[in-house]
Design an enzyme around this catalytic site. Structure first.
Site, PDB file in Angstrom:
ATOM      1  N   ASP A 262     -15.301   8.872 -45.829  1.00  0.00           N
ATOM      2  CA  ASP A 262     -15.603   7.884 -44.798  1.00  0.00           C
ATOM      3  C   ASP A 262     -14.353   7.422 -44.046  1.00  0.00           C
ATOM      4  OD1 ASP A 262     -18.104   8.034 -45.907  1.00  0.00           O
ATOM      5  OD2 ASP A 262     -18.334   5.876 -46.228  1.00  0.00           O
TER       6      ASP A 262
ATOM      7  N   HIS B  63     -20.742   7.258 -38.779  1.00  0.00           N
ATOM      8  CA  HIS B  63     -20.365   6.056 -39.544  1.00  0.00           C
ATOM      9  C   HIS B  63     -20.173   4.878 -38.605  1.00  0.00           C
ATOM     10  CE1 HIS B  63     -19.327   4.130 -43.250  1.00  0.00           C
ATOM     11  NE2 HIS B  63     -18.026   4.024 -43.015  1.00  0.00           N
TER      12      HIS B  63
ATOM     13  N   HIS C  31     -17.477   0.239 -37.148  1.00  0.00           N
ATOM     14  CA  HIS C  31     -17.551  -0.097 -38.577  1.00  0.00           C
ATOM     15  C   HIS C  31     -17.964  -1.554 -38.819  1.00  0.00           C
ATOM     16  CE1 HIS C  31     -16.313  -0.087 -42.890  1.00  0.00           C
ATOM     17  NE2 HIS C  31     -16.527   1.212 -42.785  1.00  0.00           N
TER      18      HIS C  31
ATOM     19  N   HIS D 114     -12.710   8.058 -49.324  1.00  0.00           N
ATOM     20  CA  HIS D 114     -12.209   7.663 -48.006  1.00  0.00           C
ATOM     21  C   HIS D 114     -10.956   8.461 -47.687  1.00  0.00           C
ATOM     22  CE1 HIS D 114     -14.631   4.243 -49.394  1.00  0.00           C
ATOM     23  NE2 HIS D 114     -14.850   3.970 -48.111  1.00  0.00           N
TER      24      HIS D 114
END
Length: 269
Positions: free
Chosen positions: A70, A121, A125, A216
């Protein structure tokens, strides 16, 4: 994190696919193609070809896991990670933030050209559970458009930041955009920086057929943990694949995107 009520269809269905490190002493020598594969037609809408509204894992007996990263792409860490994945012949899904995807288009093209998948995504965010439907769709749509404009394919899954997304919102996103919400079943909490060995061990211990492993690629220690994690996952007879492959959906990505290695050049991300 909210508890997800899974609705998954595990076979035979796929969404639309298009036919048409900074580690000390480490330097990637791959070079992106000089002419980007930019689509010339408007972004298509995803087709309704399955009923998978949301998932945390996939129920399957096949020895496969989804390795997902991510918040990137990151200008140093993502190319470094891609080199590691290529060494292990492992595939992953990158849930990119639209702002970062727009900033690093060459890294985006490299991700796709090397057989990995890109997921949505959001653009900035945010905590989606605090937003109304219109703002959720705007966040998602902006990133869909950036990915399409950059690599010529449309993400077929969306990961909500922080996993914060209500059942009603997941249903809305599926009904409005035919996008499946993907959370995770294995969380090494690498964002807490518990240490390289701890992150690798948590990823390995959680790996089992159908697992969706969260990580991540914006964190250097996470990238350093990936080789040990892959060693442990592969030792269990499990193969890291993309989300579409784990779901037995058609191959994700465009055709005709090439990535070539330069004899002396460095990756330009």
């Amino acid at each position: 994190m909210i508890k997800i009520n899974r609705r998954t269809l595990m076979s035979g269905a796929g969404a639309l696919t298009l036919a048409g490190v900074a580690q000390a002493g480490f330097v990637s020598h791959a070079v992106a193609q000089s002419v980007p594969a930019v689509p010339t037609r408007p972004m298509p809408a995803l087709a309704r070809t399955h009923d998978t509204v949301s998932l945390t894992a996939v129920q399957t007996s096949r020895p496969r896991v989804a390795l997902t990263f991510d918040d990137g792409p990151h200008p140093q860490n993502t190319p470094w990670l891609l080199d590691i994945l290529a060494q292990y012949r492992a595939k992953a899904t990158f849930y990119v933030i639209g702002q970062n995807a727009r900033r690093y288009p060459e890294i985006m093209r490299r991700i796709v050209a090397e057989g990995h998948e890109i997921g949505n995504h959001t653009f900035t965010h945010p905590v989606l559970s605090r937003l109304g439907d219109g703002n959720v769709l705007r966040e998602v749509d902006r990133t869909q458009q950036i990915v399409w404009d950059t690599v010529g394919a449309v993400p077929v899954t969306m990961r909500p930041p922080y996993g914060s997304f209500s059942h009603q919102q997941m249903r809305m996103l599926f009904d409005q955009r035919n996008l499946t919400s993907v959370v995770w079943s294995v969380d090494p909490q690498d964002w807490r920086r518990p240490g390289v060995s701890v992150v690798a061990d948590r990823m390995v211990r959680g790996a089992r057929p159908g697992a969706v492993i969260l990580a991540h690629d914006i964190h250097g220690p996470t990238i350093r943990a990936v080789p040990a994690a892959l060693d442990g996952i592969l030792a269990q007879g499990l193969q890291p694949v993309t989300m579409s492959d784990l779901l037995a959906w058609p191959h994700w990505g465009p055709r005709g995107l090439r990535f070539v290695a330069g004899p002396t050049g460095h990756y330009q991300g």
